[in-house]
Write a protein that holds these residues in place. Sequence first.
Motif, mmCIF file in Angstrom:
data_model
loop_
_atom_site.group_PDB
_atom_site.id
_atom_site.type_symbol
_atom_site.label_atom_id
_atom_site.label_comp_id
_atom_site.label_asym_id
_atom_site.label_seq_id
_atom_site.Cartn_x
_atom_site.Cartn_y
_atom_site.Cartn_z
ATOM 1 N N VAL A 2 0.756 -0.982 -0.062
ATOM 2 C CA VAL A 2 0.020 0.326 -0.058
ATOM 3 C C VAL A 2 0.917 1.155 0.026
ATOM 4 C CG1 VAL A 2 -1.803 1.376 1.102
ATOM 5 C CG2 VAL A 2 -1.978 -1.272 1.225
ATOM 6 N N SER A 3 0.546 2.070 -0.706
ATOM 7 C CA SER A 3 1.204 3.305 -0.992
ATOM 8 C C SER A 3 0.359 4.521 -0.630
ATOM 9 C CB SER A 3 1.962 3.759 -2.126
ATOM 10 O OG SER A 3 1.211 3.814 -3.079
ATOM 11 N N GLU A 4 0.781 5.755 0.107
ATOM 12 C CA GLU A 4 -0.022 6.634 0.482
ATOM 13 C C GLU A 4 0.739 8.128 0.049
ATOM 14 O OE1 GLU A 4 -1.626 8.634 4.663
ATOM 15 O OE2 GLU A 4 -1.668 6.311 4.516
ATOM 16 N N GLU A 5 -0.017 8.834 -0.317
ATOM 17 C CA GLU A 5 0.698 10.038 -1.098
ATOM 18 C C GLU A 5 -0.247 11.321 -0.276
ATOM 19 O OE1 GLU A 5 1.563 12.747 -5.038
ATOM 20 O OE2 GLU A 5 1.355 10.707 -5.057
ATOM 21 N N ILE A 6 0.428 12.006 0.171
ATOM 22 C CA ILE A 6 -0.247 13.117 1.203
ATOM 23 C C ILE A 6 0.093 14.460 0.454
ATOM 24 C CG2 ILE A 6 -0.410 14.674 3.270
ATOM 25 C CD1 ILE A 6 0.030 11.837 4.609
ATOM 26 N N THR A 7 -0.756 15.306 0.059
ATOM 27 C CA THR A 7 -0.507 16.558 -0.787
ATOM 28 C C THR A 7 -1.081 17.681 0.045
ATOM 29 O OG1 THR A 7 -0.449 15.180 -2.983
ATOM 30 C CG2 THR A 7 -0.408 17.555 -3.050
ATOM 31 N N SER A 8 -0.327 18.748 0.153
ATOM 32 C CA SER A 8 -0.861 20.090 0.676
ATOM 33 C C SER A 8 -0.868 21.048 -0.228
ATOM 34 C CB SER A 8 -0.245 20.353 2.004
ATOM 35 O OG SER A 8 -0.451 21.432 2.350
#
Length: 64
Positions: A2-8
């Motif tokens: 599982v990969s998770e990308e957090i963008t702000s």
Amino acid sequence: MVSEEITSYESGFKRELIAFHEAARGGSPPVTTGADSARDIALCQAIIECHRTGRPIDDPTRIS
């Protein structure tokens, strides 16, 4: 795996507000024109309409 990308977008939005404030207070031309803003809004409306109807939008500027 599982990969998770957090963008702000906060920093980009903050920079945009600062540039607008400087243009409004200092009299310099804004980076984005009114016409650019209108096209951005038309594109957002076209995305919503496309999702709502399930059909592609050929010309976003013609959405009302």
